[in-house]
Design a protein around this motif. Structure first.
Motif, mmCIF file in Angstrom:
data_model
loop_
_atom_site.group_PDB
_atom_site.id
_atom_site.type_symbol
_atom_site.label_atom_id
_atom_site.label_comp_id
_atom_site.label_asym_id
_atom_site.label_seq_id
_atom_site.Cartn_x
_atom_site.Cartn_y
_atom_site.Cartn_z
ATOM 1 N N VAL A 31 12.938 44.451 -94.702
ATOM 2 C CA VAL A 31 14.134 44.546 -93.864
ATOM 3 C C VAL A 31 14.936 43.247 -93.925
ATOM 4 C CG1 VAL A 31 14.924 44.802 -91.479
ATOM 5 C CG2 VAL A 31 13.157 46.309 -92.366
ATOM 6 N N SER A 32 14.256 42.112 -94.024
ATOM 7 C CA SER A 32 14.962 40.829 -94.065
ATOM 8 C C SER A 32 15.726 40.621 -95.369
ATOM 9 C CB SER A 32 13.983 39.680 -93.844
ATOM 10 O OG SER A 32 13.134 39.518 -94.950
ATOM 11 N N VAL A 33 15.408 41.403 -96.368
ATOM 12 C CA VAL A 33 16.120 41.285 -97.641
ATOM 13 C C VAL A 33 17.562 41.781 -97.504
ATOM 14 C CG1 VAL A 33 16.181 42.226 -99.995
ATOM 15 C CG2 VAL A 33 14.071 41.329 -99.070
ATOM 16 N N ILE A 34 17.799 42.728 -96.614
ATOM 17 C CA ILE A 34 19.152 43.274 -96.438
ATOM 18 C C ILE A 34 20.127 42.194 -95.972
ATOM 19 C CG2 ILE A 34 20.537 44.960 -95.171
ATOM 20 C CD1 ILE A 34 17.955 46.725 -95.156
ATOM 21 N N PRO A 35 19.843 41.453 -94.880
ATOM 22 C CA PRO A 35 20.785 40.388 -94.521
ATOM 23 C C PRO A 35 20.807 39.238 -95.528
ATOM 24 C CG PRO A 35 18.977 40.459 -92.958
ATOM 25 C CD PRO A 35 18.823 41.633 -93.848
ATOM 26 N N PHE A 36 19.694 39.034 -96.245
ATOM 27 C CA PHE A 36 19.672 37.981 -97.253
ATOM 28 C C PHE A 36 20.685 38.269 -98.352
ATOM 29 C CE2 PHE A 36 18.013 36.324 -101.287
ATOM 30 C CZ PHE A 36 17.956 34.970 -100.996
ATOM 31 N N PHE A 37 20.661 39.496 -98.876
ATOM 32 C CA PHE A 37 21.614 39.833 -99.937
ATOM 33 C C PHE A 37 23.032 39.968 -99.400
ATOM 34 C CE2 PHE A 37 17.855 41.092 -102.469
ATOM 35 C CZ PHE A 37 18.122 40.294 -103.572
ATOM 36 N N ALA A 38 23.184 40.342 -98.134
ATOM 37 C CA ALA A 38 24.521 40.358 -97.530
ATOM 38 C C ALA A 38 25.079 38.941 -97.459
ATOM 39 C CB ALA A 38 24.474 41.000 -96.150
ATOM 40 N N ALA A 39 24.248 37.977 -97.112
ATOM 41 C CA ALA A 39 24.690 36.580 -97.058
ATOM 42 C C ALA A 39 25.004 36.055 -98.459
ATOM 43 C CB ALA A 39 23.623 35.713 -96.397
ATOM 44 N N LEU A 40 24.201 36.429 -99.444
ATOM 45 C CA LEU A 40 24.502 36.011 -100.817
ATOM 46 C C LEU A 40 25.821 36.609 -101.294
ATOM 47 C CD1 LEU A 40 21.129 36.069 -102.785
ATOM 48 C CD2 LEU A 40 22.418 34.112 -101.957
ATOM 49 N N TYR A 41 26.076 37.854 -100.923
ATOM 50 C CA TYR A 41 27.342 38.487 -101.286
ATOM 51 C C TYR A 41 28.513 37.768 -100.628
ATOM 52 C CZ TYR A 41 31.053 41.954 -101.515
ATOM 53 O OH TYR A 41 32.251 42.571 -101.714
ATOM 54 N N GLN A 42 28.356 37.396 -99.368
ATOM 55 C CA GLN A 42 29.423 36.674 -98.673
ATOM 56 C C GLN A 42 29.633 35.290 -99.293
ATOM 57 O OE1 GLN A 42 31.577 37.835 -96.470
ATOM 58 N NE2 GLN A 42 30.555 39.812 -96.627
ATOM 59 N N ALA A 43 28.575 34.640 -99.716
ATOM 60 C CA ALA A 43 28.710 33.348 -100.393
ATOM 61 C C ALA A 43 29.445 33.513 -101.714
ATOM 62 C CB ALA A 43 27.331 32.733 -100.623
ATOM 63 N N PHE A 44 29.132 34.589 -102.431
ATOM 64 C CA PHE A 44 29.826 34.872 -103.690
ATOM 65 C C PHE A 44 31.307 35.118 -103.429
ATOM 66 C CE2 PHE A 44 30.919 37.282 -107.501
ATOM 67 C CZ PHE A 44 30.273 36.537 -108.468
ATOM 68 N N ARG A 45 31.619 35.877 -102.379
ATOM 69 C CA ARG A 45 33.018 36.127 -102.023
ATOM 70 C C ARG A 45 33.719 34.842 -101.613
ATOM 71 N NH1 ARG A 45 33.741 40.771 -97.869
ATOM 72 N NH2 ARG A 45 35.905 40.168 -98.198
ATOM 73 N N LEU A 46 33.026 33.983 -100.888
ATOM 74 C CA LEU A 46 33.602 32.709 -100.480
ATOM 75 C C LEU A 46 33.951 31.858 -101.697
ATOM 76 C CD1 LEU A 46 34.315 31.006 -97.990
ATOM 77 C CD2 LEU A 46 31.995 30.123 -98.041
ATOM 78 N N LEU A 47 33.087 31.869 -102.693
ATOM 79 C CA LEU A 47 33.384 31.141 -103.927
ATOM 80 C C LEU A 47 34.570 31.755 -104.661
ATOM 81 C CD1 LEU A 47 29.748 30.464 -105.124
ATOM 82 C CD2 LEU A 47 31.401 28.774 -104.306
ATOM 83 N N SER A 48 34.713 33.063 -104.581
ATOM 84 C CA SER A 48 35.877 33.714 -105.185
ATOM 85 C C SER A 48 37.159 33.323 -104.457
ATOM 86 C CB SER A 48 35.720 35.234 -105.154
ATOM 87 O OG SER A 48 34.625 35.628 -105.923
ATOM 88 N N TYR A 49 37.086 33.191 -103.135
ATOM 89 C CA TYR A 49 38.252 32.739 -102.377
ATOM 90 C C TYR A 49 38.642 31.320 -102.779
ATOM 91 C CZ TYR A 49 37.086 36.664 -99.293
ATOM 92 O OH TYR A 49 36.791 37.900 -98.787
ATOM 93 N N ILE A 50 37.650 30.493 -103.030
ATOM 94 C CA ILE A 50 37.929 29.128 -103.467
ATOM 95 C C ILE A 50 38.610 29.152 -104.828
ATOM 96 C CG2 ILE A 50 36.828 26.955 -104.161
ATOM 97 C CD1 ILE A 50 34.756 27.494 -101.939
ATOM 98 N N ASP A 51 38.164 30.035 -105.718
ATOM 99 C CA ASP A 51 38.799 30.174 -107.029
ATOM 100 C C ASP A 51 40.262 30.558 -106.920
ATOM 101 O OD1 ASP A 51 36.749 29.435 -108.678
ATOM 102 O OD2 ASP A 51 36.042 31.480 -109.050
ATOM 103 N N LYS A 52 40.569 31.409 -105.954
ATOM 104 C CA LYS A 52 41.934 31.915 -105.794
ATOM 105 C C LYS A 52 42.778 31.036 -104.874
ATOM 106 C CE LYS A 52 40.258 36.605 -106.305
ATOM 107 N NZ LYS A 52 39.953 37.857 -105.609
#
Length: 158
Positions: free
Chosen positions: A53-74
């Protein structure tokens, strides 16, 4: 910002998620099917379930970090969407910490049966690590929001 540094961080985010995914696919099922001592196999099942169950928020946080890096790119680093991404990362870290706190009584039972008191300290590592991430993201969220407020005030003045 240079795109190379964010590409490196995106690769790092991917590499952080890969071993966790491998653990979920191979390690946890093996642990559930092959307990070291069959006497406390029934105690391991809640531990394995909470880890899944803890893997679900873990991958959600990784996805948000990836999106944050994309925002920095843009060049959208100083925007409300970046603040929301940090807020989601904070909530995911708090959720992971809470799940591992719920798991601690089961770790205590395993440690008592196996006479391994160090297991409790090892079980506390994910709790404290995720709380550090939650506090760090909360601080970054607050600083980013203040920077956005200052930027919007300056845009109105000029």
């Amino acid at each position: 910002m240079k795109r190379g540094s964010t590409i490196f961080l995106k690769i790092a985010v991917f590499l952080i998620g890969t071993p966790v995914l491998a653990l979920c696919i191979f390690g946890l099922p093996w642990l559930a099917n092959n307990p070291v001592n069959p006497d406390y196999a029934h105690i391991l099942y809640p531990i394995v379930i909470i880890m899944y169950v803890s893997v679900i928020p873990f991958f959600a946080a990784l996805y948000q970090a990836f999106r944050l890096l994309s925002y920095i790119d843009k060049d959208n680093a100083f925007s409300n969407i970046s603040v929301r991404a940090l807020k989601k990362i904070k909530y995911c870290a708090i959720t992971i910490s809470a799940l591992y706190v719920v798991m601690m009584p089961f770790v205590y039972l395993v440690a008592e049966k196996d006479d391994a008191p160090g297991l409790i300290i090892i079980g506390m590592v994910p709790v404290f690590a995720s709380m550090v991430i939650a506090v760090f993201s909360a601080v970054l969220q607050r600083l980013l929001q203040q920077a956005i407020d200052i930027k919007s005030e300056n845009d109105l003045i000029v």
